[in-house]
Design a protein around this motif. Sequence first.
Motif, short mmCIF file in Angstrom:
data_model
loop_
_atom_site.label_atom_id
_atom_site.label_comp_id
_atom_site.label_asym_id
_atom_site.label_seq_id
_atom_site.Cartn_x
_atom_site.Cartn_y
_atom_site.Cartn_z
N GLU A 32 -2.02 1.50 6.25
CA GLU A 32 -2.40 2.78 6.84
C GLU A 32 -3.82 3.17 6.47
N ARG A 33 -4.20 2.93 5.23
CA ARG A 33 -5.52 3.35 4.77
C ARG A 33 -6.56 2.27 5.04
N ARG A 34 -7.79 2.72 5.23
CA ARG A 34 -8.89 1.78 5.40
C ARG A 34 -9.17 1.09 4.07
N ARG A 49 -0.04 8.13 -3.48
CA ARG A 49 -1.39 8.18 -2.92
C ARG A 49 -2.35 8.71 -3.98
#
Length: 274
Positions: free
Chosen positions: A66-68, A212
């Motif tokens: 999901e995260r870059r 996160r």
Amino acid sequence: MQHGGRGERSDSWAATSDAGLSVGMSCRLQLVWARGAALASFMQYLRANLSKKVGRLVDWSGGFWERRYSAEPVLDDTALVGRLRYVLAHGVKEGLVERSAEWPGLTCLPQLLGSTRRLFRWFNWTKRWSKRGSEELAVGEGRFAEEWAEPVALELAPLPCWKGLGEEERQRAVRALVEEVEVEARARNKPVLGVRAVRAQHPHTRPEHLKRSPRPLGHASTSQALRELREQYRTFVAAFREAAARWGRGDFSAPFPPFSFPPRVVPGRVARVL
């Protein structure tokens, strides 16, 4: 990762990049990369092909993560060895396996303790595409058929701070780090999921709670080094913003700081690409 295919072969990466460490999990992929290599282009290539090619194996659409991706500098040798320890702890510190060597996914541990060269299979989809419409392809040869498989070698480079050590010395140092990780995990006295249960999980399974945590600006063994890094980053951001403001006012000669990504199109004149 044995089945991960690439659509087009890119041998240039082997000549221009040094990967010192690697570990792959369902939620993250971590690499230690030598300075000067084309990291941004490599990560774009890697993430795109993982999403398109490996995604077909597990019926997954979209990006794998999901995260870059982010790249943080490692500022000193002590911190670099600490990153190695962190990579080797994956799977053990999460309570998934008892020993680092048991991790069933991609890991650099076998190469750190044995031959630095490891063979993988690359499925040459370009070759398969060249035979489209032929009788051979019509009989049902899939994208991951052995006919398209070719061997590809991945060789890890020694950590820069360990280049002066012999192979046996490096392996002893790695074993010592692994032992530390496993002793700490046993001291927590928590149940371990186990290799069989890890393999049995469905690729689409998501954890109930996602962790996160903010990404660090860098890794260092002293607080002074991190303070200096933050100051350098503030200077970099200020210089970029000043250049961007001049660019927006029409001064296209404004110098951007090194290693930044200036605008590629002149504002107000989209047809003119720099």
